[in-house]
Structures are given as C-alpha cells and as structure tokens.
Design an enzyme around this catalytic site. Structure first.
Site, PDB file in Angstrom:
ATOM      1  N   ASP A  38       0.820  -1.205   0.000  1.00  0.00           N
ATOM      2  CA  ASP A  38       0.000   0.000   0.000  1.00  0.00           C
ATOM      3  C   ASP A  38       0.852   1.252   0.000  1.00  0.00           C
ATOM      4  OD1 ASP A  38      -2.361  -1.270  -0.043  1.00  0.00           O
ATOM      5  OD2 ASP A  38      -2.734  -1.176   2.111  1.00  0.00           O
ATOM      6  N   LYS A  60      -3.474   3.631  -3.328  1.00  0.00           N
ATOM      7  CA  LYS A  60      -4.081   4.762  -4.009  1.00  0.00           C
ATOM      8  C   LYS A  60      -3.006   5.683  -4.538  1.00  0.00           C
ATOM      9  CE  LYS A  60      -7.393   6.248  -1.261  1.00  0.00           C
ATOM     10  NZ  LYS A  60      -8.439   6.929  -0.557  1.00  0.00           N
ATOM     11  N   MET A 175      -7.883   8.887   9.850  1.00  0.00           N
ATOM     12  CA  MET A 175      -8.474   9.396   8.602  1.00  0.00           C
ATOM     13  C   MET A 175      -9.429  10.560   8.838  1.00  0.00           C
ATOM     14  SD  MET A 175      -9.275   5.684   6.850  1.00  0.00           S
ATOM     15  CE  MET A 175      -9.904   4.914   8.343  1.00  0.00           C
TER      16      MET A 175
HETATM   17  N1  SAH Z   1      -3.744   0.156   9.344  1.00  0.00           N
HETATM   18  C1  SAH Z   1      -3.257   1.478   9.658  1.00  0.00           C
HETATM   19  C2  SAH Z   1      -4.308   2.540   9.456  1.00  0.00           C
HETATM   20  C3  SAH Z   1      -4.740   2.709   8.029  1.00  0.00           C
HETATM   21  S1  SAH Z   1      -5.940   3.954   7.828  1.00  0.00           S
HETATM   22  C4  SAH Z   1      -2.707   1.478  11.077  1.00  0.00           C
HETATM   23  O1  SAH Z   1      -2.913   0.535  11.822  1.00  0.00           O
HETATM   24  O2  SAH Z   1      -2.029   2.436  11.431  1.00  0.00           O
HETATM   25  C5  SAH Z   1      -4.946   5.330   7.340  1.00  0.00           C
HETATM   26  C6  SAH Z   1      -4.886   6.331   8.448  1.00  0.00           C
HETATM   27  O3  SAH Z   1      -3.926   5.923   9.412  1.00  0.00           O
HETATM   28  C7  SAH Z   1      -4.447   7.709   8.042  1.00  0.00           C
HETATM   29  O4  SAH Z   1      -5.503   8.463   7.493  1.00  0.00           O
HETATM   30  C8  SAH Z   1      -3.998   8.272   9.348  1.00  0.00           C
HETATM   31  O5  SAH Z   1      -5.072   8.664  10.144  1.00  0.00           O
HETATM   32  C9  SAH Z   1      -3.375   7.071  10.003  1.00  0.00           C
HETATM   33  N2  SAH Z   1      -1.923   7.035   9.788  1.00  0.00           N
HETATM   34  C10 SAH Z   1      -1.204   6.129   9.103  1.00  0.00           C
HETATM   35  N3  SAH Z   1       0.108   6.396   9.187  1.00  0.00           N
HETATM   36  C11 SAH Z   1       0.223   7.499   9.957  1.00  0.00           C
HETATM   37  C12 SAH Z   1       1.312   8.276  10.445  1.00  0.00           C
HETATM   38  N4  SAH Z   1       2.559   7.972  10.140  1.00  0.00           N
HETATM   39  N5  SAH Z   1       1.059   9.330  11.241  1.00  0.00           N
HETATM   40  C13 SAH Z   1      -0.201   9.663  11.565  1.00  0.00           C
HETATM   41  N6  SAH Z   1      -1.272   8.972  11.137  1.00  0.00           N
HETATM   42  C14 SAH Z   1      -1.072   7.911  10.346  1.00  0.00           C
END
Ligand code: SAH
Length: 506
Positions: A38, A60, A175
């Site tokens: 991803d 995406k 998100m």
């Molecule tokens: N599976 C992932 C989440 C995916 S949804 C997990 O467990 O972290 C995608 C969302 O994750 C983003 O919109 C944001 O809110 C958060 N996210 C992912 N990486 C991030 C980061 N490095 N810093 C802050 N938020 C993050």
C-alpha cells in the site's frame, strides 16, 4: 523456509519509522516471492526484498482511485494458487482500519491459507512519538479507535456521536483531518467537554513529524492554521496535555537537523544509522562507490606471495575486507599473514583486521598516511619486501617514504572509488541540509561534481580529518568542524560537538 509457498501473509509494516517494523515482518519481506503493498508503508520497508521478488503497488495514487478491493483479493488468491509465497504489506496494523479482515475472509472463502502478522498501529505510535500516552493511570482507563473518514454532517453515519462524546477515555481518530471541523463540532454538540485537551499528529514517527495541541474547541482552527495534512491521527482526551511533561523526540541531540552522508554506499548505512538514532534526518548521498579490483593480476600475484612480505600495510577498512576476499578466493586465511608485520593506518582499519583474527602490529592514533609513516620508523624495512594494499587513487606518500628507507615496495590497488549518480530528489534534499559530512577527499570531489560545484547554503561542513579538510579548502570551502579521531565515530562526535556549540549560540 520462513515464507511458505501458496500462503498469503497479511503483514503490518508499522506507522512509518522503519525501526518499528516487527522482526517477523522483515523476515517475511526478505523471503517472499511476491509483495503487494500500500501507499502508507515505510519507504525502506521493501529494501530487504529479494532482488527477484515481484513488488506490486496496489494502493491509491493521490487523487486517483485505488485498485478495487475485489481485484486485490483476486490477485492474492491467484498468486497463492500459483504456489508463490505472498506478502500483503499494509501500513500500521493490518486489522486496524486496514481492510485486513476483508482480505482474510476472501482468502478463507477461496481456500487459500493465510497468516496475520500484527503491526504497530499509527493510533498508538504517532501519539507516542509526540509524547502522548494513549492511556494513563490518572487520565484515561480506556481508548477507542475511531474512523474519521465519514463526514458527520452528511446524513447517515456509522458513528454514534453521543456514545463517543460520553466515552470515558481517549478517542483516537484515524483518517479524520479532512473532516476535522465537522468532527469537533459533532463531538461538542453531542456533549463532549469543549475545553478538553486535543491534539493532531501529522506523519507520526516519520522525519518531519508535526503536531498541534489545542482543545476540542480550538483544534480545527489551529490545525488549519498550521496546515496539517493527512496522514494524521486526531486525539481527544486529557492525555493530550501530558505532552508537556513527556515529549522526548525533540530532545534527541540531532533532532530536526538534516545531515548528508556522502560515504560510499556499502559503508554509508552504519554512519547513517548512528546519525538517525541521534534524531537526525539523514540524507544518504552515496557520492562514491567502491569498485573492487581484486581480480587483477597484480592483486593475484601479491596474494600468492603474501607469505614473503616482511611488512603489509593496509590503509582502510575496505582494503582489509577486499584483501581478505582476495585471500579467500585462493583458499587462504589470516595465516597467510603469519610471517609479516601488519600495519593499519588507524583504529577503524585495525578493527577490521581484528574482526578477521589479525591484531595489527602498528596502528597510529590518527588515521593519516603521515602518522603511519612516522609510526613505521620503528620498523626495520631496509632491503625488505613490503606490500601496500590500498585504493587505486591514494596518495603516494606512504610508498615513497618506505622506498626512501630502502624498502622493496609493491603497491597494489585493491579497489577504485568511482562516482555514483544519486537520485535528483536526494540531491535536492541535500541542498537543504544543516550538515554535510565528508569522510574522504574523494567524497568532497564527488559531492561537488554531483551538485555542480555548490555547497548547501546554510550547511556546516564536517570533515573526517586534515587531508579531507585540505581538499575542502582547495575547493574554496572552510570546514566548520574536523574529527579528532579520523573514523566515522570520530566524525559523528565532531558533528555532535558542533551541534551542541551551535545550540549554545542560538
Ligand atoms: N492500518 C493502519 C491505518 C490505516 S488507515 C494502522 O494501523 O495504522 C490510514 C490512516 O492511518 C491515516 O488516514 C492516518 O489517520 C493514520 N496514519 C497512518 N500512518 C500514519 C502516520 N505515520 N502518522 C499519523 N497517522 C497515520
């Protein structure tokens, strides 16, 4: 076999800092035949993949639609049925807003075996790197992971805002940046205390992480003003105010400093890792690459005759590595050096020898040819065969001095340092650096060639020693710091000293 054929591994890659990938995830990435990944995975996550592995991006594109979820399911199933070991690599944890559950169900329905490898989720890690514990004995006995993907203003929503407002603990929202004004309004309208501490952490655990701390009422305005963008975590609850007493990231010695490492690629990673561990934003600009020359007849002859030399001089850790490679290629080991005195140009080279079972007889404290020449004065060389094994383009000071004393000197080039063409975005990042490090004269020359003769405007220049400093001066640049010990550790020390001084100056 760490990754079994015909099996799909649903793997979490953590929130961004490659150091937060689990041991199991690294093992599987290194073993997999095929990796479907991803957008929000750490940049370095695929670095360890096999050279022949299939790397397929299914995330995406900004603005574009993503690969439909059904297609991803089909691709996973298809590869597993072809007997490949497949890693499905996702940001954070695969089962936290990662659609990992759907993929697991699709695989089960298709009769494909799978395993799940949890990862460090952004909702815990991003706050942690911002100094916010999602639970605290005094402040929060519960945490809720919530999606902020849906606009609460638009009719139907899966979220129960009253329940969230009442929730007795920390709300961690994924998100949600885009809908932040609507989210904060909905929470307050549903009865959550508008004075409650709140925070947003952008790009948590990545270099350039930013955060905004405010209250439920003021958060949206503050975030808008700061211009925070996805990916970011929103956090509501009293723990957000703990940041003041817990923040640790920005206390690391080189936090917020961009440092360019210009060593040859094979050696760059050690120093880069040390600097990153000190909090630096490291730009690797491998301006030079070591090109081994150990297949040459000169090297072969020297290795065949190794037992006949009275003195063997080594002038870099690379030289040691390549001499031993050349020895091994002809079935030799450290015993081939049993008859000789062994001289190392400095502590780094001596350490490389020690790793291979040889304790150097002569090691000057300063890693420069002048110091080695001086130190060797105690060693009788008149009329004796001496081997100087080194880089092709090295200075002749050492062999000349030994010949001057009547030695019969063979100079054998083990390698050449050639220019490496770095990626344009790495050069651009380098031009915005706070520090540029130079570990040899050739790194100076090659850096300037790569940048068209320019130095980053505000960067301070750190040199590994007097010879490299002289090369910098010849090019018209005054080094700001010079290592007292002429090895990578010494250089890092000098940089830290300079950063400490400049912190005092600020
Ligand atoms: N599976 C992932 C989440 C995916 S949804 C997990 O467990 O972290 C995608 C969302 O994750 C983003 O919109 C944001 O809110 C958060 N996210 C992912 N990486 C991030 C980061 N490095 N810093 C802050 N938020 C993050």
């Amino acid at each position: 076999m760490t990754a079994r054929p015909g099996v799909v591994y649903l793997v979490g890659a953590g929130p961004g800092d490659p150091g937060l990938m689990t041991a199991r995830s690294l093992e599987l990435v290194a073993a997999a035949d095929s990796i479907l990944y991803d957008r929000l995975i750490p940049a370095a996550a695929l670095a360890g993949a096999r050279a022949d592995a299939e790397l397929r991006y299914v995330g995406k594109e900004p603005g574009d639609a993503s690969v439909p979820q059904d297609r991803i399911h089909d691709e996973l199933v298809d590869r597993a049925r072809r007997g490949l070991s497949v890693v499905r690599l996702k940001g954070g944890d695969p089962f936290v807003f990662g659609r990992g559950g759907e993929e697991a169900e699709a695989l089960r329905a298709a009769g494909v075996e799978f395993e799940v490898v949890p990862g460090v989720t952004a909702g815990v890690a991003a706050p942690a790197y911002a100094g916010i514990p999602v639970t605290h004995r005094d402040d929060a006995s519960a945490v809720a992971f919530v999606t902020g993907h849906e606009d609460p203003g638009k009719g139907e929503t899966a979220l129960d805002w009253e329940a969230l407002a009442r929730f007795p603990g920390t709300l961690v929202m994924y998100m949600g940046v885009k809908n932040l004004p609507e989210i904060t309004r909905a929470l307050a309208a549903a009865g959550r205390d508008s004075g409650e501490p709140a925070a947003v952490v952008e790009r948590g655990t990545l270099s350039g992480q930013r955060h905004v701390a405010a209250t439920l009422e003021t958060l949206a305005g503050a975030v808008n003003e700061a211009g925070l963008k996805p990916p970011a975590i929103l956090l509501f609850g009293p723990v957000a105010a703990r940041r003041d007493s817990i923040a640790w990231l920005e206390r690391r010695p080189l936090h917020g400093k961009r440092v360019v490492v210009t060593r040859a690629r094979a050696q760059a990673s050690g120093m880069a890792a040390t600097l990153a561990a000190l909090g630096a934003d490291v730009v690797e600009l491998p301006a030079i690459r070591i090109e081994p020359r150990i297949e040459s007849p000169e090297v072969r002859d020297a290795v065949e005759a190794l037992h006949t030399y009275a003195l063997v001089c080594l002038t870099s850790p690379n030289g040691v590595r390549l001499l031993f490679d050349a020895m091994e290629a002809t079935g030799r080991d450290a015993r081939a050096l049993a008859q000789a005195q062994v001289a190392a140009i400095g502590p780094g080279t001596a350490a490389a020898l020690r790793e291979r079972g040889v304790i150097a007889d002569v090691v000057p404290e300063r890693s420069v040819a002048e110091a080695l020449v001086e130190e060797l004065e105690a060693v009788p060389v008149q009329g004796k065969p001496v081997l100087v094994a080194r880089a092709a383009e090295a200075r002749d000071l050492l062999p000349d001095a030994l010949r001057g004393r009547g030695a019969d000197v063979d100079v054998v080039p083990l390698y050449e340092t050639v220019r490496e063409n770095p990626a344009p975005d790495a050069v651009e990042a380098a031009m915005d650096a706070d520090y540029v490090t130079f570990t040899s004269s050739s790194t100076v020359k090659n850096f300037l060639e790569v940048t068209g003769g320019r130095m980053p405007e505000r960067a301070r220049l750190v040199s590994i020693g007097p010879v490299t400093s002289a090369t910098l001066r010849e090019a018209g640049f005054e080094p700001d710091a010079e290592a007292g010990r002429h090895d990578p550790e010494g250089l890092v020390e000098a940089l830290l000293g300079d950063a400490g001084d400049s912190a005092g100056r600020d």
